[in-house]
Design a protein around this motif. Structure first.
Motif, short mmCIF file in Angstrom:
data_model
loop_
_atom_site.label_atom_id
_atom_site.label_comp_id
_atom_site.label_asym_id
_atom_site.label_seq_id
_atom_site.Cartn_x
_atom_site.Cartn_y
_atom_site.Cartn_z
N VAL A 48 0.85 -1.19 0.00
CA VAL A 48 0.00 0.00 0.00
C VAL A 48 0.88 1.24 0.00
O VAL A 48 1.68 1.45 0.93
CB VAL A 48 -0.94 0.02 1.23
N ASP A 49 0.73 2.06 -1.03
CA ASP A 49 1.47 3.32 -1.11
C ASP A 49 0.99 4.26 -0.02
O ASP A 49 -0.22 4.40 0.21
CB ASP A 49 1.26 3.94 -2.49
N ILE A 50 1.92 4.90 0.65
CA ILE A 50 1.56 5.84 1.72
C ILE A 50 0.83 7.04 1.15
O ILE A 50 -0.12 7.54 1.75
CB ILE A 50 2.83 6.29 2.48
N ASP A 51 1.23 7.51 -0.02
CA ASP A 51 0.62 8.69 -0.64
C ASP A 51 -0.20 8.27 -1.84
O ASP A 51 0.32 8.09 -2.94
CB ASP A 51 1.71 9.68 -1.06
N LEU A 52 -1.50 8.11 -1.63
CA LEU A 52 -2.40 7.68 -2.70
C LEU A 52 -3.17 8.87 -3.28
O LEU A 52 -4.38 8.82 -3.43
CB LEU A 52 -3.39 6.65 -2.16
N GLY A 53 -2.47 9.93 -3.58
CA GLY A 53 -3.13 11.11 -4.13
C GLY A 53 -3.99 11.75 -3.06
O GLY A 53 -3.48 12.26 -2.07
N GLU A 54 -5.29 11.70 -3.24
CA GLU A 54 -6.21 12.30 -2.27
C GLU A 54 -6.43 11.44 -1.05
O GLU A 54 -7.02 11.86 -0.08
CB GLU A 54 -7.54 12.60 -2.95
N GLU A 55 -5.97 10.20 -1.09
CA GLU A 55 -6.17 9.28 0.03
C GLU A 55 -4.90 9.09 0.83
O GLU A 55 -3.79 9.30 0.34
CB GLU A 55 -6.65 7.92 -0.48
N ASN A 56 -5.08 8.64 2.06
CA ASN A 56 -3.99 8.39 2.98
C ASN A 56 -3.75 6.88 3.04
O ASN A 56 -4.66 6.13 3.42
CB ASN A 56 -4.39 8.94 4.35
N GLY A 57 -2.57 6.43 2.70
CA GLY A 57 -2.26 5.00 2.70
C GLY A 57 -2.38 4.37 4.06
O GLY A 57 -2.69 3.18 4.18
N PHE A 58 -2.15 5.13 5.12
CA PHE A 58 -2.29 4.59 6.47
C PHE A 58 -3.74 4.22 6.75
O PHE A 58 -4.03 3.18 7.34
CB PHE A 58 -1.79 5.60 7.52
N GLU A 59 -4.67 5.07 6.31
CA GLU A 59 -6.09 4.77 6.49
C GLU A 59 -6.50 3.58 5.63
O GLU A 59 -7.28 2.73 6.05
CB GLU A 59 -6.94 6.00 6.17
N VAL A 60 -5.99 3.51 4.42
CA VAL A 60 -6.29 2.38 3.54
C VAL A 60 -5.81 1.08 4.20
O VAL A 60 -6.53 0.08 4.22
CB VAL A 60 -5.66 2.57 2.15
N ALA A 61 -4.61 1.11 4.77
CA ALA A 61 -4.08 -0.08 5.46
C ALA A 61 -5.01 -0.50 6.59
O ALA A 61 -5.31 -1.69 6.75
CB ALA A 61 -2.68 0.21 5.99
N ARG A 62 -5.47 0.46 7.38
CA ARG A 62 -6.39 0.14 8.48
C ARG A 62 -7.68 -0.51 7.96
O ARG A 62 -8.17 -1.47 8.53
CB ARG A 62 -6.75 1.40 9.27
N ARG A 63 -8.19 0.04 6.87
CA ARG A 63 -9.44 -0.48 6.31
C ARG A 63 -9.25 -1.88 5.73
O ARG A 63 -10.16 -2.70 5.81
CB ARG A 63 -9.98 0.48 5.26
N LEU A 64 -8.09 -2.15 5.17
CA LEU A 64 -7.85 -3.47 4.59
C LEU A 64 -7.80 -4.57 5.65
O LEU A 64 -8.16 -5.71 5.38
CB LEU A 64 -6.55 -3.48 3.79
N VAL A 65 -7.32 -4.24 6.83
CA VAL A 65 -7.20 -5.27 7.88
C VAL A 65 -8.35 -5.26 8.87
O VAL A 65 -8.48 -6.19 9.66
CB VAL A 65 -5.86 -5.17 8.64
N ALA A 66 -9.20 -4.27 8.82
CA ALA A 66 -10.22 -4.08 9.86
C ALA A 66 -11.31 -5.15 9.91
O ALA A 66 -11.68 -5.59 11.00
CB ALA A 66 -10.87 -2.71 9.71
N VAL A 67 -11.82 -5.56 8.81
CA VAL A 67 -13.01 -6.42 8.84
C VAL A 67 -12.81 -7.78 8.20
O VAL A 67 -13.76 -8.43 7.81
CB VAL A 67 -14.21 -5.71 8.16
N ARG A 68 -11.60 -8.21 8.10
CA ARG A 68 -11.32 -9.47 7.44
C ARG A 68 -11.02 -10.55 8.48
O ARG A 68 -10.35 -10.31 9.47
CB ARG A 68 -10.10 -9.37 6.51
#
Length: 133
Positions: free
Chosen positions: A53-73
């Motif tokens: 997961v790239d840390i800088d995803l343009g308008e998105e924050n890679g840290f938040e994306v990482a949290r979302r990917l592991v949160a509900v699996r």
């Protein structure tokens, strides 16, 4: 056992180059995504062992994306944060993220991913592959 990888990065060229590099080194790239919505839609279908997961995803924050990917699996992928920026620039945020490691894009390789997974608790096979718990 082949390592199944999802690449999340907003740069089309990087996603293509990373896929070619990793597949050439025995990592199975099961999907690519340019944003969190795309990654979250794919995650249950492609079931990656690891997500880059790239840390800088343009308008998105890679840290938040990482949290979302592991949160509900039930069996979330292991997340490795990637960036062109230096690790020291994000050290505190990386430390509190769900990521198991940071990897500079310039150091990206199948061997680097295997080493990170091995250090995080995967069992290395004699052929250099990693069996994940």
């Amino acid at each position: 056992m082949a390592i199944r990888c999802l690449i999340v990065d907003d740069n089309d060229h990087f996603r293509s180059a990373a896929r070619a590099l990793l597949e050439g080194e025995g990592i199975t790239v099961v999907g690519t995504a340019s944003a969190s919505g795309d990654a979250l839609r794919q995650i249950d279908d492609v079931r990656p062992d690891v997500a880059l997961v790239d840390i800088d995803l343009g308008e998105e924050n890679g840290f938040e994306v990482a949290r979302r990917l592991v949160a509900v699996r039930l069996r979330p992928p292991r997340v490795i944060l990637i960036s062109t920026y230096a690790e020291k620039d994000f050290a505190e945020m990386i430390a509190v993220s769900p990521a198991i490691a940071f990897l500079s894009k310039s150091a990206l390789s199948g061997a680097a991913i295997r080493e990170i997974l091995w250090k995080a608790g995967g069992e290395g096979d004699l052929d250099g592959s990693v069996r994940l718990p």
